[in-house]
Design an enzyme around this catalytic site. Structure first.
Site, mmCIF file in Angstrom:
data_model
loop_
_atom_site.group_PDB
_atom_site.id
_atom_site.type_symbol
_atom_site.label_atom_id
_atom_site.label_comp_id
_atom_site.label_asym_id
_atom_site.label_seq_id
_atom_site.Cartn_x
_atom_site.Cartn_y
_atom_site.Cartn_z
ATOM 1 N N HIS A 42 0.836 -1.200 0.000
ATOM 2 C CA HIS A 42 0.000 0.000 0.000
ATOM 3 C C HIS A 42 0.871 1.251 0.000
ATOM 4 O O HIS A 42 0.862 2.050 0.931
ATOM 5 C CB HIS A 42 -0.933 -0.009 1.215
ATOM 6 C CG HIS A 42 -2.097 -0.930 1.050
ATOM 7 N ND1 HIS A 42 -2.757 -1.527 2.095
ATOM 8 C CD2 HIS A 42 -2.719 -1.386 -0.064
ATOM 9 C CE1 HIS A 42 -3.726 -2.291 1.644
ATOM 10 N NE2 HIS A 42 -3.721 -2.224 0.332
ATOM 11 N N CYS A 97 3.141 -12.944 4.203
ATOM 12 C CA CYS A 97 3.951 -12.744 5.408
ATOM 13 C C CYS A 97 3.830 -13.973 6.318
ATOM 14 O O CYS A 97 2.720 -14.478 6.536
ATOM 15 C CB CYS A 97 3.469 -11.491 6.139
ATOM 16 S SG CYS A 97 4.240 -11.260 7.757
ATOM 17 N N HIS A 125 -10.446 -5.475 4.540
ATOM 18 C CA HIS A 125 -9.003 -5.462 4.280
ATOM 19 C C HIS A 125 -8.593 -6.802 3.659
ATOM 20 O O HIS A 125 -9.059 -7.862 4.080
ATOM 21 C CB HIS A 125 -8.232 -5.242 5.588
ATOM 22 C CG HIS A 125 -6.780 -4.934 5.389
ATOM 23 N ND1 HIS A 125 -5.847 -5.913 5.161
ATOM 24 C CD2 HIS A 125 -6.110 -3.753 5.363
ATOM 25 C CE1 HIS A 125 -4.665 -5.359 5.013
ATOM 26 N NE2 HIS A 125 -4.794 -4.046 5.130
ATOM 27 N N GLU A 127 -5.994 -8.652 3.940
ATOM 28 C CA GLU A 127 -5.428 -9.632 4.869
ATOM 29 C C GLU A 127 -6.538 -10.389 5.579
ATOM 30 O O GLU A 127 -6.503 -11.623 5.691
ATOM 31 C CB GLU A 127 -4.532 -8.932 5.898
ATOM 32 C CG GLU A 127 -3.950 -9.899 6.923
ATOM 33 C CD GLU A 127 -3.257 -9.203 8.094
ATOM 34 O OE1 GLU A 127 -3.457 -9.622 9.255
ATOM 35 O OE2 GLU A 127 -2.511 -8.224 7.841
ATOM 36 N N THR A 169 -2.902 -8.463 11.805
ATOM 37 C CA THR A 169 -1.521 -8.192 12.241
ATOM 38 C C THR A 169 -1.263 -6.718 12.520
ATOM 39 O O THR A 169 -0.384 -6.382 13.305
ATOM 40 C CB THR A 169 -0.508 -8.672 11.178
ATOM 41 O OG1 THR A 169 -0.805 -8.049 9.930
ATOM 42 C CG2 THR A 169 -0.540 -10.179 11.044
ATOM 43 N N SER A 225 -2.950 2.468 3.478
ATOM 44 C CA SER A 225 -2.298 1.454 4.301
ATOM 45 C C SER A 225 -2.934 1.400 5.690
ATOM 46 O O SER A 225 -3.011 2.414 6.393
ATOM 47 C CB SER A 225 -0.806 1.783 4.429
ATOM 48 O OG SER A 225 -0.215 1.021 5.447
ATOM 49 N N SER A 226 -3.365 0.204 6.082
ATOM 50 C CA SER A 226 -4.009 0.031 7.385
ATOM 51 C C SER A 226 -3.066 0.387 8.533
ATOM 52 O O SER A 226 -3.433 1.137 9.438
ATOM 53 C CB SER A 226 -4.487 -1.417 7.533
ATOM 54 O OG SER A 226 -4.941 -1.664 8.847
ATOM 55 N N SER A 266 4.642 -0.243 5.243
ATOM 56 C CA SER A 266 4.692 -0.312 3.778
ATOM 57 C C SER A 266 5.408 0.886 3.168
ATOM 58 O O SER A 266 5.318 1.115 1.967
ATOM 59 C CB SER A 266 3.260 -0.388 3.226
ATOM 60 O OG SER A 266 2.484 0.691 3.703
#
Length: 646
Positions: A42, A97, A125, A127, A169, A225-226, A266
């Site tokens: 991101h 990851c 999201h 992930e 995460t 980006s989270s 990121s």
């Protein structure tokens, strides 16, 4: 007071993101055709750089071309998506990851044990979507304690079920702790797994402590980006906080004595460095010089501006006749131009009329010290502001190449162009810019801080868009181009036709049969091609390279008709004969009965691969592309010729 800038120790790429990004760059270096399922990270700058190198982002494995590589990013994907990749005919490179992979295993095991999952995270999201793909039973997601309490209230049946809980995460550490207290209190036998990445927890803790002692926090990273958003949320509880993607977005920080900088997982090191260097070199170094200039301008009255006519030029000074005054005027060399490398004779000429600023008056000597560059600076800021407002292109000379970019002198103003805005591709050497005249767009002007930021890339993008638009307007089947090989795959070569890529299939690269495009072309080669087919709606182009006149079968027809005697090279053998190459691309069969004038058991009795032999072309079937040859007939013809000669 000079500002203090503090960079958090754990700012920047985490292990998982760095691993995924490096994986893609490694694949590019191997000349692979690479697709990523969603942006690999991101961060728009990294994504843009990868796109410039041929990496394409897809949402569905079906969008990838056969024989290419599909990269699963650090966020991971669901089992269904992995299965779709395997069915697509593409190679799969899993860059998930390891921390995310562990959560996949936990959720899969919990589902197999018939437990209900409570997942802390954003269900939209990627992930979390990938993780939830492992959940075969009932599951619930929540982003904060309030949403968790709503789940508990609306689903009383969960009291009687086995519960297990984990977190995204990059989930907010403080919020996770609050939620854990509630889960433990309500579901006393719940299995709880602390799956927030250690790097995330450490980064958030550092950022929070730094925010408590700073006047302002700068969080660097992609706005989508989270983990970067979580950092901003953590910091803004304690101090004024800004989220920026690049140095060009830095806010006005006048009056801030202590500035903290952190960055999401990121965010590449290059962008963090760019922000840091920009704040120190531009905000502080330039402000110290330019603020003094601004103060000097503010303290002067309009009647202290005069006009002067150049009467003499030396290496150290320019003398002028001051209009309306009796004193002799002179301009020191360092007050003629903001460009320290400029020579007086290159800036002004005899007879030029200049607008000047009085710096010092010496009544005893009857002289006035004047400045041209300070007047130019005032006008220059107006020009830059107008150029930004109207999206105009300016020109200037590159006077410095610094670690983080280049400095351009334009209209008497130092304009900083960050490295990420200086070239089409990130990481290119900037040394070649020194001393050159360049065109650029103004992307930020802060006159009070005497700060200007420009971009060459903005112009390159416009030129590229115009180039692409022109290409599609003029492109048609059969049109020829000279292109440059951009990348190679197992099935062909992608050729840059000037902003647009087309595919030359492996069968179009050579009339000879080849196993890999690298046998005939390399990245960077110029290639003569023509458009075989074009789909303007899908932006796809199929290119041809082989020329009809190079077709070996056409050469056979014109130069080696039936009856021709020529030399051929044995290339392979079978039980029924030997194959001999007449010209590249055409092999003919010498049947075992046509090899010798006596009976032989096998071709190897008289021939071996690599032998050069005289053969006669007995027959050619152009439709089936078959050629029959004879060593015997060639020998007879030679004997007949010799007898005739006697």
């Amino acid at each position: 007071m000079k500002s203090e800038i503090i960079l958090a120790k754990s700012a920047g790429f985490c292990f998982g993101v760095n691993r995924a990004v490096e994986t893609v760059y490694d694949l590019i270096s191997e000349n692979k055709k690479v697709y990523t399922l969603g942006p690999i990270v991101h961060n728009p700058q990294i994504v843009e750089d990868l796109e410039s190198k041929g990496v394409k982002i897809i949402e569905d494995p079906k969008e990838a071309e056969d024989g290419s590589v599909i990269v699963i990013r650090a966020h991971g994907v669901s089992p269904d998506v992995k299965e779709a990749i395997n069915e697509s005919g593409c190679d799969c490179c899993d860059a998930t990851c390891p921390f995310v992979q562990n959560i996949h295993k936990l959720v899969k095991k919990g589902s197999e044990e018939n437990k209900v999952l409570l997942m802390a995270g954003d269900k939209e999201h990627p992930e979390v979507k990938g993780i939830l793909g492992e959940a075969k039973n009932e599951y619930f997601t929540f982003q904060n304690e309030k949403e968790l309490l709503q789940i508990i209230e609306n689903h009383p049946e969960l009291y009687e079920k086995e519960i297990f809980s984990c977190a995204q995460t990059t989930f907010n550490v403080a919020e996770w702790k609050n939620c854990l207290k509630t889960i433990k209190k309500v579901y006393t036998n719940a299995s709880i797994f602390d799956t927030i990445c250690n790097a995330t927890a450490k980064r958030q803790a550092e950022a929070e402590e730094l925010a408590k002692e700073c006047d302002v926090m700068i969080v660097v990273g992609g706005k989508n980006s989270s983990n970067t958003q979580k950092l901003r949320d953590v910091c803004q509880k304690h101090t004024e906080t800004y989220l920026v993607e690049t140095a060009a977005e830095l806010p006005k920080l006048k009056g801030k004595n202590k500035i903290g900088i952190t960055a999401g997982a990121s965010t590449p090191a290059g962008i963090i460095k760019e922000v840091l260097v920009t704040m120190t070199e531009i905000f502080e170094k330039e402000m110290s010089f330019e603020e003094m200039l601004e103060e000097s301008l503010k303290s002067l009255n309009t009647d202290e501006k005069v006009r002067g006519i150049v009467s003499r030029i030396t290496a150290t000074e320019v003398y002028v006749e001051v209009v309306g005054r009796k004193q002799t005027g002179y301009i020191p060399a360092d007050e003629i131009s903001a460009d320290p490398s400029a020579k007086p004779e290159d800036v002004v000429k005899l007879g030029d009329e200049l607008e000047l600023l009085i710096m010092k008056t010496n009544d005893q000597e009857g002289t006035i010290m004047l400045s041209k560059k300070r007047v130019d600076a005032g006008k220059g800021w107006d020009i830059l502001a107008k150029a930004k407002e109207n999206d105009e292109t300016l020109t200037g000379k590159v006077t410095e190449v610094v670690k983080s970019g280049i400095v351009v002198m334009s209209n008497g103003i130092r304009v900083f162009i960050p490295g990420s805005h200086a070239t089409s591709n990130r990481g290119e050497n900037l040394d070649g810019f020194k001393g050159k005249e360049i065109s650029f767009k103004v992307i930020d002007v802060d006159r009070p801080k005497r700060r200007a930021v420009g971009s060459i890339r903005a112009i390159l993008r416009e030129e590229r868009k115009a180039q692409i638009a022109k290409f599609w307007e003029e492109a048609e089947e059969g049109k020829a181009y000279t292109g440059k090989v951009k990348s190679l795959t197992s099935f062909g070569a992608f050729v840059d036709l000037g902003g647009v890529d087309g595919l030359v299939h492996i069968t179009e690269l050579s009339w000879n049969r080849i196993k890999n495009p690298a046998e005939v072309v390399a990245v960077g080669d110029e290639l003569e091609v023509y458009i075989k087919s074009i789909d303007k709606e899908a932006n796809k182009i199929s290119l041809g390279h082989k020329k009809a006149e190079d077709n070996p079968w056409e050469i056979m027809k014109n130069q080696y008709p039936a009856g021709t005697i020529c030399e051929a090279t044995i290339v392979s053998m079978t039980t029924f004969g030997a194959f001999a190459r007449i010209i590249p691309g055409v092999d003919g069969l010498i049947h075992i009965s046509q090899i010798a004038d006596k009976r032989i058991e096998k071709p190897q009795d008289v021939l071996k691969v690599g032998d050069k032999v005289q053969v006669k072309v007995i027959d050619i079937d152009f439709e089936k592309k078959r050629v029959s040859l004879s060593i015997k007939e060639a020998a007879k013809a030679e004997e007949a010729t010799e007898e005739a000669a006697e």
